[in-house]
Design a protein around this motif. Structure first.
Motif, PDB file in Angstrom:
ATOM      1  N   MET A 199       1.760  14.669 -13.503  1.00  0.00           N
ATOM      2  CA  MET A 199       0.625  15.271 -14.221  1.00  0.00           C
ATOM      3  C   MET A 199       0.549  16.766 -13.943  1.00  0.00           C
ATOM      4  O   MET A 199       0.200  17.550 -14.828  1.00  0.00           O
ATOM      5  CB  MET A 199      -0.682  14.581 -13.820  1.00  0.00           C
ATOM      6  CG  MET A 199      -0.827  13.198 -14.433  1.00  0.00           C
ATOM      7  SD  MET A 199      -2.447  12.463 -14.250  1.00  0.00           S
ATOM      8  CE  MET A 199      -2.576  12.209 -12.510  1.00  0.00           C
ATOM      9  N   GLU A 200       0.897  17.193 -12.729  1.00  0.00           N
ATOM     10  CA  GLU A 200       0.905  18.636 -12.430  1.00  0.00           C
ATOM     11  C   GLU A 200       1.989  19.333 -13.240  1.00  0.00           C
ATOM     12  O   GLU A 200       1.789  20.431 -13.746  1.00  0.00           O
ATOM     13  CB  GLU A 200       1.171  18.865 -10.940  1.00  0.00           C
ATOM     14  CG  GLU A 200      -0.040  18.758 -10.072  1.00  0.00           C
ATOM     15  CD  GLU A 200       0.289  19.069  -8.623  1.00  0.00           C
ATOM     16  OE1 GLU A 200       1.246  19.828  -8.358  1.00  0.00           O
ATOM     17  OE2 GLU A 200      -0.407  18.539  -7.756  1.00  0.00           O
ATOM     18  N   ARG A 201       3.144  18.689 -13.330  1.00  0.00           N
ATOM     19  CA  ARG A 201       4.251  19.273 -14.078  1.00  0.00           C
ATOM     20  C   ARG A 201       3.911  19.368 -15.565  1.00  0.00           C
ATOM     21  O   ARG A 201       4.200  20.362 -16.212  1.00  0.00           O
ATOM     22  CB  ARG A 201       5.494  18.416 -13.887  1.00  0.00           C
ATOM     23  CG  ARG A 201       6.744  19.095 -14.346  1.00  0.00           C
ATOM     24  CD  ARG A 201       7.992  18.325 -13.981  1.00  0.00           C
ATOM     25  NE  ARG A 201       7.710  17.113 -13.190  1.00  0.00           N
ATOM     26  CZ  ARG A 201       8.166  15.902 -13.472  1.00  0.00           C
ATOM     27  NH1 ARG A 201       8.958  15.705 -14.480  1.00  0.00           N
ATOM     28  NH2 ARG A 201       7.865  14.868 -12.740  1.00  0.00           N
ATOM     29  N   ASP A 202       3.294  18.302 -16.115  1.00  0.00           N
ATOM     30  CA  ASP A 202       2.943  18.303 -17.539  1.00  0.00           C
ATOM     31  C   ASP A 202       1.763  19.224 -17.802  1.00  0.00           C
ATOM     32  O   ASP A 202       1.628  19.730 -18.912  1.00  0.00           O
ATOM     33  CB  ASP A 202       2.578  16.896 -18.005  1.00  0.00           C
ATOM     34  CG  ASP A 202       3.784  15.963 -18.009  1.00  0.00           C
ATOM     35  OD1 ASP A 202       4.915  16.470 -17.925  1.00  0.00           O
ATOM     36  OD2 ASP A 202       3.584  14.730 -18.073  1.00  0.00           O
ATOM     37  N   GLY A 203       0.916  19.421 -16.852  1.00  0.00           N
ATOM     38  CA  GLY A 203      -0.250  20.266 -17.026  1.00  0.00           C
ATOM     39  C   GLY A 203      -1.353  19.590 -17.813  1.00  0.00           C
ATOM     40  O   GLY A 203      -2.308  20.232 -18.242  1.00  0.00           O
ATOM     41  N   SER A 204      -1.260  18.317 -18.025  1.00  0.00           N
ATOM     42  CA  SER A 204      -2.284  17.636 -18.799  1.00  0.00           C
ATOM     43  C   SER A 204      -2.928  16.553 -17.937  1.00  0.00           C
ATOM     44  O   SER A 204      -2.267  15.648 -17.453  1.00  0.00           O
ATOM     45  CB  SER A 204      -1.675  16.996 -20.048  1.00  0.00           C
ATOM     46  OG  SER A 204      -0.698  16.074 -19.667  1.00  0.00           O
TER      47      SER A 204
ATOM     48  N   GLU B 208      -5.029   6.876 -18.210  1.00  0.00           N
ATOM     49  CA  GLU B 208      -4.904   5.455 -18.595  1.00  0.00           C
ATOM     50  C   GLU B 208      -3.439   5.073 -18.700  1.00  0.00           C
ATOM     51  O   GLU B 208      -3.054   3.955 -18.297  1.00  0.00           O
ATOM     52  CB  GLU B 208      -5.615   5.205 -19.914  1.00  0.00           C
ATOM     53  CG  GLU B 208      -7.133   5.213 -19.799  1.00  0.00           C
ATOM     54  CD  GLU B 208      -7.811   5.011 -21.139  1.00  0.00           C
ATOM     55  OE1 GLU B 208      -7.111   4.744 -22.151  1.00  0.00           O
ATOM     56  OE2 GLU B 208      -9.043   5.136 -21.176  1.00  0.00           O
ATOM     57  N   LEU B 209      -2.600   5.977 -19.206  1.00  0.00           N
ATOM     58  CA  LEU B 209      -1.171   5.701 -19.304  1.00  0.00           C
ATOM     59  C   LEU B 209      -0.560   5.505 -17.918  1.00  0.00           C
ATOM     60  O   LEU B 209       0.193   4.568 -17.696  1.00  0.00           O
ATOM     61  CB  LEU B 209      -0.474   6.858 -20.040  1.00  0.00           C
ATOM     62  CG  LEU B 209       1.047   6.749 -20.146  1.00  0.00           C
ATOM     63  CD1 LEU B 209       1.414   5.603 -21.077  1.00  0.00           C
ATOM     64  CD2 LEU B 209       1.622   8.045 -20.620  1.00  0.00           C
ATOM     65  N   TYR B 210      -0.901   6.365 -16.971  1.00  0.00           N
ATOM     66  CA  TYR B 210      -0.354   6.238 -15.621  1.00  0.00           C
ATOM     67  C   TYR B 210      -0.944   5.015 -14.886  1.00  0.00           C
ATOM     68  O   TYR B 210      -0.268   4.415 -14.073  1.00  0.00           O
ATOM     69  CB  TYR B 210      -0.625   7.508 -14.809  1.00  0.00           C
ATOM     70  CG  TYR B 210       0.308   8.633 -15.181  1.00  0.00           C
ATOM     71  CD1 TYR B 210       1.681   8.519 -14.970  1.00  0.00           C
ATOM     72  CD2 TYR B 210      -0.172   9.799 -15.732  1.00  0.00           C
ATOM     73  CE1 TYR B 210       2.531   9.538 -15.312  1.00  0.00           C
ATOM     74  CE2 TYR B 210       0.690  10.843 -16.081  1.00  0.00           C
ATOM     75  CZ  TYR B 210       2.033  10.709 -15.863  1.00  0.00           C
ATOM     76  OH  TYR B 210       2.876  11.720 -16.193  1.00  0.00           O
ATOM     77  N   ALA B 211      -2.184   4.677 -15.198  1.00  0.00           N
ATOM     78  CA  ALA B 211      -2.792   3.512 -14.557  1.00  0.00           C
ATOM     79  C   ALA B 211      -2.123   2.214 -14.996  1.00  0.00           C
ATOM     80  O   ALA B 211      -2.004   1.277 -14.217  1.00  0.00           O
ATOM     81  CB  ALA B 211      -4.287   3.467 -14.866  1.00  0.00           C
TER      82      ALA B 211
ATOM     83  N   GLU C  86       3.107   5.868  -3.017  1.00  0.00           N
ATOM     84  CA  GLU C  86       4.256   6.576  -3.596  1.00  0.00           C
ATOM     85  C   GLU C  86       4.105   6.709  -5.109  1.00  0.00           C
ATOM     86  O   GLU C  86       4.388   7.767  -5.687  1.00  0.00           O
ATOM     87  CB  GLU C  86       5.547   5.842  -3.256  1.00  0.00           C
ATOM     88  CG  GLU C  86       5.952   5.951  -1.804  1.00  0.00           C
ATOM     89  CD  GLU C  86       7.144   5.069  -1.464  1.00  0.00           C
ATOM     90  OE1 GLU C  86       7.564   4.256  -2.320  1.00  0.00           O
ATOM     91  OE2 GLU C  86       7.637   5.193  -0.332  1.00  0.00           O
ATOM     92  N   ILE C  87       3.660   5.653  -5.755  1.00  0.00           N
ATOM     93  CA  ILE C  87       3.475   5.691  -7.214  1.00  0.00           C
ATOM     94  C   ILE C  87       2.375   6.676  -7.573  1.00  0.00           C
ATOM     95  O   ILE C  87       2.503   7.448  -8.538  1.00  0.00           O
ATOM     96  CB  ILE C  87       3.169   4.285  -7.751  1.00  0.00           C
ATOM     97  CG1 ILE C  87       4.416   3.401  -7.623  1.00  0.00           C
ATOM     98  CG2 ILE C  87       2.700   4.335  -9.199  1.00  0.00           C
ATOM     99  CD1 ILE C  87       4.162   1.935  -7.911  1.00  0.00           C
ATOM    100  N   ALA C  88       1.285   6.690  -6.798  1.00  0.00           N
ATOM    101  CA  ALA C  88       0.190   7.628  -7.076  1.00  0.00           C
ATOM    102  C   ALA C  88       0.668   9.070  -6.874  1.00  0.00           C
ATOM    103  O   ALA C  88       0.329   9.970  -7.666  1.00  0.00           O
ATOM    104  CB  ALA C  88      -0.996   7.332  -6.166  1.00  0.00           C
TER     105      ALA C  88
ATOM    106  N   LEU D 187       0.830  -1.210   0.000  1.00  0.00           N
ATOM    107  CA  LEU D 187       0.000   0.000   0.000  1.00  0.00           C
ATOM    108  C   LEU D 187       0.864   1.258   0.000  1.00  0.00           C
ATOM    109  O   LEU D 187       0.540   2.248  -0.673  1.00  0.00           O
ATOM    110  CB  LEU D 187      -0.940  -0.009   1.207  1.00  0.00           C
ATOM    111  CG  LEU D 187      -2.084  -1.030   1.147  1.00  0.00           C
ATOM    112  CD1 LEU D 187      -2.856  -1.033   2.462  1.00  0.00           C
ATOM    113  CD2 LEU D 187      -3.012  -0.738  -0.020  1.00  0.00           C
ATOM    114  N   ILE D 188       1.973   1.233   0.732  1.00  0.00           N
ATOM    115  CA  ILE D 188       2.877   2.384   0.734  1.00  0.00           C
ATOM    116  C   ILE D 188       3.472   2.594  -0.655  1.00  0.00           C
ATOM    117  O   ILE D 188       3.575   3.732  -1.142  1.00  0.00           O
ATOM    118  CB  ILE D 188       3.975   2.195   1.807  1.00  0.00           C
ATOM    119  CG1 ILE D 188       3.360   2.321   3.195  1.00  0.00           C
ATOM    120  CG2 ILE D 188       5.107   3.197   1.618  1.00  0.00           C
ATOM    121  CD1 ILE D 188       4.299   1.961   4.327  1.00  0.00           C
TER     122      ILE D 188
END
Length: 106
Positions: free
Chosen positions: A90-95, A102-105, A81-83, A76-77
């Protein structure tokens, strides 16, 4: 020589048969007593072995539960960390669209 019945021999024969009967009964009683004591001892040993096995299984079960809980917590930890890493990316990319999610999942 006089052919008179010998009562002493008859009495000795009767006493001898009675003595053998007494010895046989005493042997049977001692055998039954020894058997009962042996059965009680064996039963007590079996109960002790069973109690030891139950204690061992309980200890192993608790150890396995503790190991399983630690393993689950580690996983779970790692997921958290991955999440978090995915959220920062995603914040850095702004998208934040469905394709990126789906790509990150994956």
């Amino acid at each position: 020589m006089i052919d008179a019945p010998d009562h002493a021999v008859e009495e000795r024969g009767n006493r001898s048969a009675g003595a053998w009967l007494l010895v046989a009964l005493l042997g049977i009683v001692l055998s039954v007593a020894a058997g009962m004591m042996s059965y009680g001892y064996m039963t007590a040993q079996a109960e002790q072995r069973f109690a030891d096995v139950v204690d061992y299984v309980a200890t192993q079960s608790l150890s396995y539960d503790a190991f399983n809980s630690a393993y689950t917590t580690k996983n779970l930890i790692r997921v958290m960390e991955i999440a978090g890493e995915a959220a920062r990316d995603m914040e850095r990319d702004g998208s934040v669209d469905n394709t990126r999610l789906e790509l990150y999942a994956d």
